[in-house]
Design a protein around this motif. Structure first.
Motif, short mmCIF file in Angstrom:
data_model
loop_
_atom_site.label_atom_id
_atom_site.label_comp_id
_atom_site.label_asym_id
_atom_site.label_seq_id
_atom_site.Cartn_x
_atom_site.Cartn_y
_atom_site.Cartn_z
N GLY A 99 -27.34 -16.46 -33.70
CA GLY A 99 -26.06 -16.00 -34.22
C GLY A 99 -24.87 -16.23 -33.32
N ALA A 100 -25.09 -16.65 -32.07
CA ALA A 100 -23.97 -16.77 -31.13
C ALA A 100 -22.99 -17.83 -31.56
N THR A 101 -23.49 -18.98 -32.04
CA THR A 101 -22.56 -20.06 -32.38
C THR A 101 -21.63 -19.67 -33.50
N GLY A 102 -22.16 -18.94 -34.49
CA GLY A 102 -21.31 -18.51 -35.58
C GLY A 102 -20.24 -17.53 -35.12
N VAL A 103 -20.60 -16.63 -34.21
CA VAL A 103 -19.64 -15.68 -33.69
C VAL A 103 -18.56 -16.39 -32.87
N LEU A 104 -18.99 -17.33 -32.03
CA LEU A 104 -18.02 -18.08 -31.23
C LEU A 104 -17.07 -18.86 -32.13
N ASP A 105 -17.59 -19.47 -33.19
CA ASP A 105 -16.73 -20.19 -34.13
C ASP A 105 -15.69 -19.25 -34.74
N ALA A 106 -16.13 -18.07 -35.13
CA ALA A 106 -15.21 -17.13 -35.76
C ALA A 106 -14.15 -16.62 -34.78
N ILE A 107 -14.56 -16.36 -33.57
CA ILE A 107 -13.61 -15.88 -32.56
C ILE A 107 -12.56 -16.95 -32.27
N ALA A 108 -13.02 -18.20 -32.06
CA ALA A 108 -12.08 -19.28 -31.77
C ALA A 108 -11.15 -19.54 -32.95
N GLY A 109 -11.70 -19.50 -34.16
CA GLY A 109 -10.86 -19.74 -35.33
C GLY A 109 -9.78 -18.69 -35.49
N ARG A 110 -10.16 -17.44 -35.27
CA ARG A 110 -9.16 -16.36 -35.38
C ARG A 110 -8.07 -16.51 -34.32
N ALA A 111 -8.48 -16.83 -33.09
CA ALA A 111 -7.49 -16.98 -32.01
C ALA A 111 -6.57 -18.17 -32.27
N ASN A 112 -7.13 -19.28 -32.77
CA ASN A 112 -6.34 -20.49 -32.97
C ASN A 112 -5.26 -20.32 -34.03
N GLU A 113 -5.44 -19.37 -34.93
CA GLU A 113 -4.41 -19.09 -35.92
C GLU A 113 -3.14 -18.55 -35.27
N ARG A 114 -3.29 -17.96 -34.10
CA ARG A 114 -2.14 -17.36 -33.39
C ARG A 114 -1.64 -18.21 -32.23
N LEU A 115 -2.27 -19.34 -31.98
CA LEU A 115 -1.92 -20.18 -30.84
C LEU A 115 -1.20 -21.44 -31.30
N GLY A 116 -0.35 -21.96 -30.43
CA GLY A 116 0.33 -23.21 -30.72
C GLY A 116 -0.64 -24.37 -30.70
N PRO A 117 -0.27 -25.51 -31.32
CA PRO A 117 -1.18 -26.66 -31.39
C PRO A 117 -1.68 -27.11 -30.02
N PHE A 118 -0.84 -27.05 -28.99
CA PHE A 118 -1.21 -27.53 -27.67
C PHE A 118 -2.12 -26.56 -26.91
N GLU A 119 -2.15 -25.29 -27.32
CA GLU A 119 -2.94 -24.30 -26.58
C GLU A 119 -4.15 -23.79 -27.35
N ARG A 120 -4.47 -24.45 -28.46
CA ARG A 120 -5.61 -24.00 -29.25
C ARG A 120 -6.93 -24.30 -28.54
N ILE A 121 -7.89 -23.43 -28.78
CA ILE A 121 -9.19 -23.51 -28.11
C ILE A 121 -10.00 -24.65 -28.71
N ARG A 122 -10.42 -25.57 -27.84
CA ARG A 122 -11.24 -26.70 -28.28
C ARG A 122 -12.73 -26.45 -28.07
N PHE A 123 -13.08 -25.70 -27.04
CA PHE A 123 -14.48 -25.48 -26.71
C PHE A 123 -14.69 -24.02 -26.30
N THR A 124 -15.81 -23.47 -26.72
CA THR A 124 -16.20 -22.13 -26.28
C THR A 124 -17.59 -22.16 -25.69
N GLU A 125 -17.88 -21.14 -24.91
CA GLU A 125 -19.17 -21.02 -24.27
C GLU A 125 -19.46 -19.54 -24.07
N ALA A 126 -20.67 -19.13 -24.39
CA ALA A 126 -21.06 -17.73 -24.19
C ALA A 126 -21.43 -17.51 -22.73
N LEU A 127 -20.85 -16.48 -22.13
CA LEU A 127 -21.10 -16.15 -20.73
C LEU A 127 -21.75 -14.78 -20.59
N ASP A 128 -22.49 -14.60 -19.50
CA ASP A 128 -23.00 -13.27 -19.15
C ASP A 128 -21.88 -12.40 -18.61
#
Length: 556
Positions: A480-509
């Motif tokens: 389930g981690a990949t789906g959660v990361l996708d959702a988090i990044a998608g939600r954040a990118n709606e509020r970010l400018g084109p140049f600062e949008r998240i391209r890659f995510t990684e789950a950390l401890d």
């Protein structure tokens, strides 16, 4: 600009002497078990100065290390060392043995006044410190002692009274404070009497301190700014040594505290504590919560303001500036900023490339000048300023027409995407608003086409449906981690400018941080750069989750 200020010729220890003369029976420093009145604290500092005089440490070149523990001993030792004519070197008791070695050896400390745990650490490196003559243990009187160390109270027994000495040069160095070292090897900052007294005045004004104020310090360390500004105002300082955030509110209520000082890491924990949601202790009379050191997340600030019913004030500064230069005011503050300059201080923003001064609303490097600007760096000569006295902070920000400063990031942390400046801290603030994010760090992934792409390391909150956390390389295997990361990044990118949008995510401890909560971003960037340089250094091969930022876009 105001270059002179009230009591500009006063030595640092004169703040304590003046407070003792004006409010001898007033409570100066309180803990859960002990209260020192101003006259008692002044006499305690005199005893320490007398002892140092008897040991020959009454010259400015004599450097005495003092660990800034949250204990009355620090207040007395710090002012006693300076009163004796020696230079106080601040020692962070939470640092590593390597950090201790650097501070003690670089400053050539001759006597170290430290708590028991730090004394034991020093003993392991004692042979590497030829200048160190004695280790004196402060804090709890029944602390264990390493070989060769003596408790402070035993050292003071039989010491002659302080006879007084010549008035120090206001521009002479009173204190050495080392930088945190998050952007390189820690440097020793030389702070003069004038610097420290000026900032005591500036801080007292900005925070609205008076002789009627009661400050509660819920900090892991005793900061000189809080000590000196309270002495300047004649305010009582309550030292809350319990790390529990809700217990600190109970302590504030019992003390009838008017000002609450806390680090962002602890305030974040307080805002998220379920006990706070059930209500605050009855009788809490705070006028403001004040934060500094690192950025306080906007959502945490809003939560605390709503639940405590008081403004959450943020400030800005650095060791080189004694440290405060900007602060929101309790009666007038703008959310998302660190406020306007403190008294006697000027600030300007300059273009990152040309150094040309910029107008309101533009983003540039923050430069300041004022009486709190340091005397220089240890071993490096005078303060590095331009011909007009402006000091470059290395931070990036922008200001509105009223001078309210909004921090963007460290100059060494920002990066560019197609010549647009990306602020990792701004992206982190957006991510932190997501309830599924427990913590996060943002940095740049090298890219030959755009210069850099936004990478986000995310610590998922417990119960997000991903199961136990694993190492970053195994993130894709967490159910389930990949789906959660996708959702988090998608939600954040709606509020970010084109140049600062998240391209890659990684789950950390966890997010790597210093002991005071600052993100060790440079270490993260170095790791990403090394991974990108590997023969198969594509995000898909390194455990990262790529995210399209426009319809139909596919990265890698």
């Amino acid at each position: 600009m105001v270059r002179e200020f009230p009591h500009s010729g006063l030595p640092v220890d004169g703040l304590l002497r003046r407070a003792a003369q004006r409010h001898p029976q007033g409570a100066a420093v309180r803990t859960a078990t002990r209260t020192l009145r101003f006259a008692e604290l002044d006499a305690y500092a005199d005893r320490i100065a007398g002892w140092l005089g008897a040991t020959g440490h009454t010259r400015p070149a004599a450097r005495v290390g003092v660990a800034n523990i949250l204990h009355p001993d620090f207040a007395a030792a710090y002012h006693g060392v300076i009163r004796a004519g020696a230079t106080a070197v601040l020692i962070n008791p939470l640092t590593t043995p390597q950090g201790l070695r650097h501070v003690l050896a670089t400053a050539q400390v001759e006597i170290a006044l430290v708590p028991s745990a730090t004394a034991f650490q020093i003993n392991t490196i004692r042979r590497e410190l030829p200048s160190l003559r004695a280790v004196v243990v402060t804090g709890a009187p029944d602390s264990a002692l390493p070989e060769g160390a003596v408790p402070l109270r035993a050292a003071l027994d039989g010491a002659p009274p302080w006879p007084g000495g010549p008035a120090p040069d206001p521009d002479g160095v009173a204190c050495v404070q080392f930088t945190t070292g998050t952007t390189g090897t820690p440097k020793g900052v030389l702070l003069s009497h004038r610097n420290l007294v000026a900032n005591a005045w500036q801080t007292a004004l900005a925070h609205g301190l008076s002789a009627d104020s009661i400050t509660l310090n819920h900090l892991p360390l005793y900061h000189v700014m809080h000590l000196n500004s309270a002495l300047y105002a004649g305010a009582c300082q309550v030292l809350c040594q319990d790390p529990d955030p809700v217990a600190s509110l109970t302590a504030a209520t019992r003390a009838r505290a008017t000002h609450y000082y806390g680090l962002p890491a602890r305030l974040h924990a307080l805002a998220a504590d379920e006990r706070l949601a059930r209500g605050v202790p009855p009788g809490l009379r705070l006028s403001a919560v004040l934060s500094g050191g690192t950025a306080l997340r906007p959502q945490a600030a809003r939560t605390l303001e709503q639940r405590l019913g008081v403004p959450v004030i943020q400030g800005y500064g650095m060791a080189e500036l004694s440290p405060l230069t900007h602060c929101q005011r309790p009666a007038h503050y703008r959310s998302g900023t660190v406020g306007t300059v403190v008294a006697g201080t000027e600030c300007r923003l300059v273009d990152l490339t040309t150094g040309r001064p910029l107008g309101p609303g533009s983003t540039g490097e923050i430069q300041v000048r004022g009486p709190q600007l340091m005397a220089g760096y240890l071993g490096e000569g005078p303060t590095p300023t331009d011909a007009d006295g402006w000091f470059a902070t290395g931070d990036v920000g922008c200001a509105d027409h009223e001078g309210n400063l909004r921090l963007v990031d460290r100059l060494t942390d920002v990066f560019t995407y197609d010549n647009e400046i990306v602020s990792p801290s701004h992206v982190e603030q957006i991510l932190a608003d997501d309830p599924r994010v427990a913590d996060c760090v943002v940095a740049d992934w090298p890219d030959p086409q755009h210069g850099a792409l936004v990478w986000a390391g995310i610590v998922l909150r417990s119960g997000t449906g991903t199961g136990p956390q694993h190492t970053p390389a195994g993130a894709a295997r967490i159910p389930g981690a990949t789906g959660v990361l996708d959702a988090i990044a998608g939600r954040a990118n709606e509020r970010l400018g084109p140049f600062e949008r998240i391209r890659f995510t990684e789950a950390l401890d966890r997010v790597p941080r210093t002991r005071i909560g600052k993100t060790e971003r440079q270490a993260v960037r170095q790791e990403l750069k090394a991974r990108a340089a590997q023969p198969c250094g594509t995000p898909d091969s390194t455990g990262l989750r790529p995210h399209p930022t426009t319809p139909g876009e596919r990265r890698w």
